[in-house]
Structures are given as C-alpha cells and as structure tokens.
Motif scaffolding. Structure first.
Motif, PDB file in Angstrom:
ATOM      1  N   LEU A   1     -19.004  -7.329   1.112  1.00 15.46           N
ATOM      2  CA  LEU A   1     -18.932  -6.979  -0.302  1.00 15.46           C
ATOM      3  C   LEU A   1     -20.141  -7.540  -1.046  1.00 15.46           C
ATOM      4  CD1 LEU A   1     -15.231  -8.095  -0.997  1.00 15.46           C
ATOM      5  CD2 LEU A   1     -16.012  -5.802  -0.372  1.00 15.46           C
ATOM      6  N   ALA A   2     -20.517  -6.847  -2.112  1.00 14.99           N
ATOM      7  CA  ALA A   2     -21.586  -7.353  -2.980  1.00 14.99           C
ATOM      8  C   ALA A   2     -21.416  -6.770  -4.372  1.00 14.99           C
ATOM      9  CB  ALA A   2     -22.960  -6.978  -2.435  1.00 14.99           C
TER      10      ALA A   2
ATOM     11  N   ALA B   1      -8.556  -8.820  -3.036  1.00  9.86           N
ATOM     12  CA  ALA B   1      -8.182  -8.091  -4.252  1.00  9.86           C
ATOM     13  C   ALA B   1      -6.889  -7.304  -4.054  1.00  9.86           C
ATOM     14  CB  ALA B   1      -9.310  -7.159  -4.684  1.00  9.86           C
ATOM     15  N   LEU B   2      -6.588  -6.956  -2.826  1.00 11.21           N
ATOM     16  CA  LEU B   2      -5.319  -6.304  -2.486  1.00 11.21           C
ATOM     17  C   LEU B   2      -4.538  -7.228  -1.565  1.00 11.21           C
ATOM     18  CD1 LEU B   2      -6.565  -2.689  -1.610  1.00 11.21           C
ATOM     19  CD2 LEU B   2      -5.461  -3.425  -3.723  1.00 11.21           C
ATOM     20  N   THR B   3      -3.228  -7.134  -1.627  1.00 12.77           N
ATOM     21  CA  THR B   3      -2.434  -7.898  -0.667  1.00 12.77           C
ATOM     22  C   THR B   3      -2.654  -7.301   0.715  1.00 12.77           C
ATOM     23  OG1 THR B   3      -0.480  -6.486  -0.820  1.00 12.77           O
ATOM     24  CG2 THR B   3      -0.650  -8.317  -2.423  1.00 12.77           C
ATOM     25  N   GLU B   4      -2.272  -8.042   1.725  1.00 13.78           N
ATOM     26  CA  GLU B   4      -2.393  -7.531   3.096  1.00 13.78           C
ATOM     27  C   GLU B   4      -1.640  -6.213   3.240  1.00 13.78           C
ATOM     28  OE1 GLU B   4      -1.252  -9.023   7.551  1.00 13.78           O
ATOM     29  OE2 GLU B   4      -1.845 -10.552   6.088  1.00 13.78           O
TER      30      GLU B   4
ATOM     31  N   SER C   1     -13.895  -0.589  -3.514  1.00  9.12           N
ATOM     32  CA  SER C   1     -14.912  -0.847  -4.540  1.00  9.12           C
ATOM     33  C   SER C   1     -14.353  -0.618  -5.937  1.00  9.12           C
ATOM     34  CB  SER C   1     -16.134   0.045  -4.320  1.00  9.12           C
ATOM     35  OG  SER C   1     -16.809  -0.336  -3.159  1.00  9.12           O
ATOM     36  N   GLY C   2     -13.526   0.404  -6.061  1.00 11.87           N
ATOM     37  CA  GLY C   2     -12.891   0.667  -7.351  1.00 11.87           C
ATOM     38  C   GLY C   2     -11.980  -0.471  -7.788  1.00 11.87           C
TER      39      GLY C   2
ATOM     40  N   ARG D   1     -15.001  -8.575 -10.330  1.00  9.88           N
ATOM     41  CA  ARG D   1     -15.562  -9.626  -9.471  1.00  9.88           C
ATOM     42  C   ARG D   1     -15.362  -9.266  -8.002  1.00  9.88           C
ATOM     43  NH1 ARG D   1     -10.496 -11.222 -10.421  1.00  9.88           N
ATOM     44  NH2 ARG D   1      -9.379 -12.356  -8.806  1.00  9.88           N
ATOM     45  N   ILE D   2     -16.184  -9.866  -7.163  1.00  6.20           N
ATOM     46  CA  ILE D   2     -16.063  -9.710  -5.718  1.00  6.20           C
ATOM     47  C   ILE D   2     -14.864 -10.536  -5.260  1.00  6.20           C
ATOM     48  CG2 ILE D   2     -17.169 -10.261  -3.509  1.00  6.20           C
ATOM     49  CD1 ILE D   2     -18.383  -7.897  -5.019  1.00  6.20           C
TER      50      ILE D   2
END
Length: 152
Positions: free
Chosen positions: A96-97, A72-75, A59-60, A67-68
C-alpha cells in the motif's frame, strides 16, 4: 540495481510531460515491477483482472478512511471481498502507498523499492500474478497492489 533505477528515472523523465490515465498508470507500474523482477531473473508478473478489482476496492476503503491501513477491513470483510472476485486470500501479498495525486507510476514504484517489506513482496520469487488499483481523494492517490503467489 543502480542501472535499473537510472533507466527507470530516465524513462520517467521522457514521459513526465503528460497526465497518465488510470489503466495506463497501472500498466506502466506493472512494467516497472517486471523490469526489476527480470533483472533479478524472476518471472514477470502477469496482470490479473480479478486481483485488480480487489485492489481497486481496497484502495477505495483506505481513501475513505484517509490513511494507509493494512487492517482497514476485518479479516471476514477482506475474505468476502476476495471471494466476491474469486481470489484466494491466502495467496496474496499486499503493498500500500499514499502519495500526491500527481505522482507518476515510476514514483509510486520507487516508494515501494525504498520500503524493504514492499520490495520483498514485489521481488518474491513465488509471485506469478499482480493486480493494482488506486483511488484519488483530496489531492492524494491511495494505491494498493497485490502479488499472487502460486497459480490461479
């Protein structure tokens, strides 16, 4: 289904007069999830602190990005995050929301029910554990929840 949603709505009206703190917010979200799961004869999901830590961390990240984003992170980064908290990546379903910061737990829960993929994750019969967290930034709540399928 309509009766359950009505009960959730009525419950939320009674408690909408106060600001919900983080732990209380998450616990109330879990209650809503388990009410609907039990209405479908599914086992209740048990909160699991390690998964909550992964959710809080993710969430951070999405809050920082504003944005959702399921990527957001690589695998590799996500694997490292899960390993850090001793959570097996392959067992997680992600939801996610983002919503206004003043949304209450039932409102976040209803957002997930209105999305078929998120609803399917919440109602996955293989689910056994849950972890959720959120980060607030610029008047928005970035909410992440993970359902762990199978046993720890």
């Amino acid at each position: 289904m309509k009766k359950i949603l009505l009960l959730i709505f009525l419950f939320a009206l009674v408690f909408s007069c106060y600001k919900v703190e983080a732990d209380q917010f998450i616990n109330e979200f879990y209650e809503h999830v388990n009410i609907i799961r039990e209405s479908k004869n599914l086992v209740a999901l048990k909160p699991y602190r390690n998964i909550e830590q992964v959710a809080e961390s993710y969430s951070g990240v999405i809050a920082e990005n504003g944005r959702i984003d399921h990527n957001a992170l690589t695998e590799f980064e996500f694997s490292a995050l899960c390993t850090n908290f001793d959570v097996p990546v392959a067992t997680l379903l992600e939801i996610l929301a983002s919503c206004p910061d003043d949304y209450l737990p039932y409102q976040v829960f209803l957002l997930f029910l209105l999305s078929e993929p998120h609803k399917a994750a919440l109602l996955d019969p293989r689910g056994r554990f849950i972890g959720a967290g959120y980060t607030t930034k610029n008047g928005y709540k970035f909410f992440t929840a993970y359902i762990m399928i199978g046993e720890k």
